[in-house]
Design an enzyme around this catalytic site. Sequence first.
Site, PDB file in Angstrom:
ATOM      1  N   GLU A 118     -31.836  26.111 -42.914  1.00  0.00           N
ATOM      2  CA  GLU A 118     -32.817  26.385 -43.965  1.00  0.00           C
ATOM      3  C   GLU A 118     -33.175  27.860 -44.036  1.00  0.00           C
ATOM      4  OE1 GLU A 118     -35.857  23.520 -43.048  1.00  0.00           O
ATOM      5  OE2 GLU A 118     -34.454  21.873 -43.432  1.00  0.00           O
TER       6      GLU A 118
ATOM      7  N   TYR B 279     -41.676  21.263 -38.178  1.00  0.00           N
ATOM      8  CA  TYR B 279     -40.801  20.394 -37.390  1.00  0.00           C
ATOM      9  C   TYR B 279     -41.456  19.815 -36.138  1.00  0.00           C
ATOM     10  CZ  TYR B 279     -36.882  20.980 -40.489  1.00  0.00           C
ATOM     11  OH  TYR B 279     -36.065  20.921 -41.592  1.00  0.00           O
TER      12      TYR B 279
END
EC number: 1.14.12.17
Length: 408
Positions: free
Chosen positions: A137, A95
Amino acid sequence: MLQKETIRLIQESVPLLREYGHKITANFYKRLFNEHPELLNIFNHANQHKGHQPQALANAVYAAAANITQLEQILPTVKHIAHKHRSIGVLPEHYPIVGQNLLLAMRDVLQDKLTEPMLNAWQETYGVIADLFIQMEEELYQQAEQQPGGWRGFRDLVVTKKVRESEHITSFYLEPKDGQPLPTFLPGQYISVKVEIPSDPYTHIRQYSLSDDPNASHYRITVKREEKGKVSTYLHQEIEEGSVLSVSAPAGVFTLEQTDSPVILLSAGVGLTPMLSMLKALAQSPSTQRVIHIHATRNSQTHALREEVLRIANSHAHIENYFCYSQPTDTDRLNRLYDKEGLIDAEWLKTVLPSTGHFYLCGPSAFMRDCYQALLSLGIDPAAIHHEIFGPAGAWTPPAAARMGATQ
């Protein structure tokens, strides 16, 4: 929690994203892969070349900006993407890389249109959204791992049977290499298959719907060989019985709703695959709710799993089945192998469908668009229409979903 000034600046950027969103995301992917080519082991190269992935990301970024004061509006999209990310192995450390390159792409494309305060606002907002994805997630990774027979990441399954279903479609039956049981899955879910093709420097990951009974001791994927599909061609030509495939645990949000209302399954081509697992689950259910299965294809030569569907429909009184052939052969006509000739349209649907129920669509984008519009013209509530598009929604997304940036 985002500050008021951050929200104001994000809202101010909405017109810019509407106009330049695709340029930003195209710049982003080029920059990302130049700086981090290792990520090509995760992303679908074909979707990059077709422009579908940049368009899907542009939709998602725009949706985040447009719904900045009510991010709960994009939670269905976030959940869908999170399932996809879990199935391909996206990790928290990815990310910051994505965020850095996205912000650089915004600055590169927008230049002086993007003020420094606006860029800082996007940096803060990206951090909030990234944290949401990472948390969701991780929950999905844990669910996949902790269910009976489950696992995190990828697991080796052996191809125990390979069956040609039509001229372009083949089924692969998969069982665990380690002999341990497989977890059940929700009808409509998919697995990711990771392959290493000789002479290709990168691994490739593709998603394929599970097309068999969710309670079977094996998994089955039914794959169409695409004309320029590197992975599908490799599976068809190189993978044989005894080959080992590396796969993820089942994932996906395109699944049956719990309801006593009629269920209508509408598919075309290889879009049949998630519908078949749904059909088998509905056949085994103690409920006698009305089930209507409609499948469209060119003719009997392209029609996969025809006899399997007929066996199910013919042995369950509450299941109705219809086949639609757009280009039937003379033999098809002689033997009356279909129920409708030509494309599915609202006029014909009106003769076979109930006025209410849950409607599931899966197939090529043109089929999805036409069926969706036909259902709306018949007065079907958009909230009752569920859909699955194989890959990012580059060609078609329902209007309501498009406003939220859906990338199904």
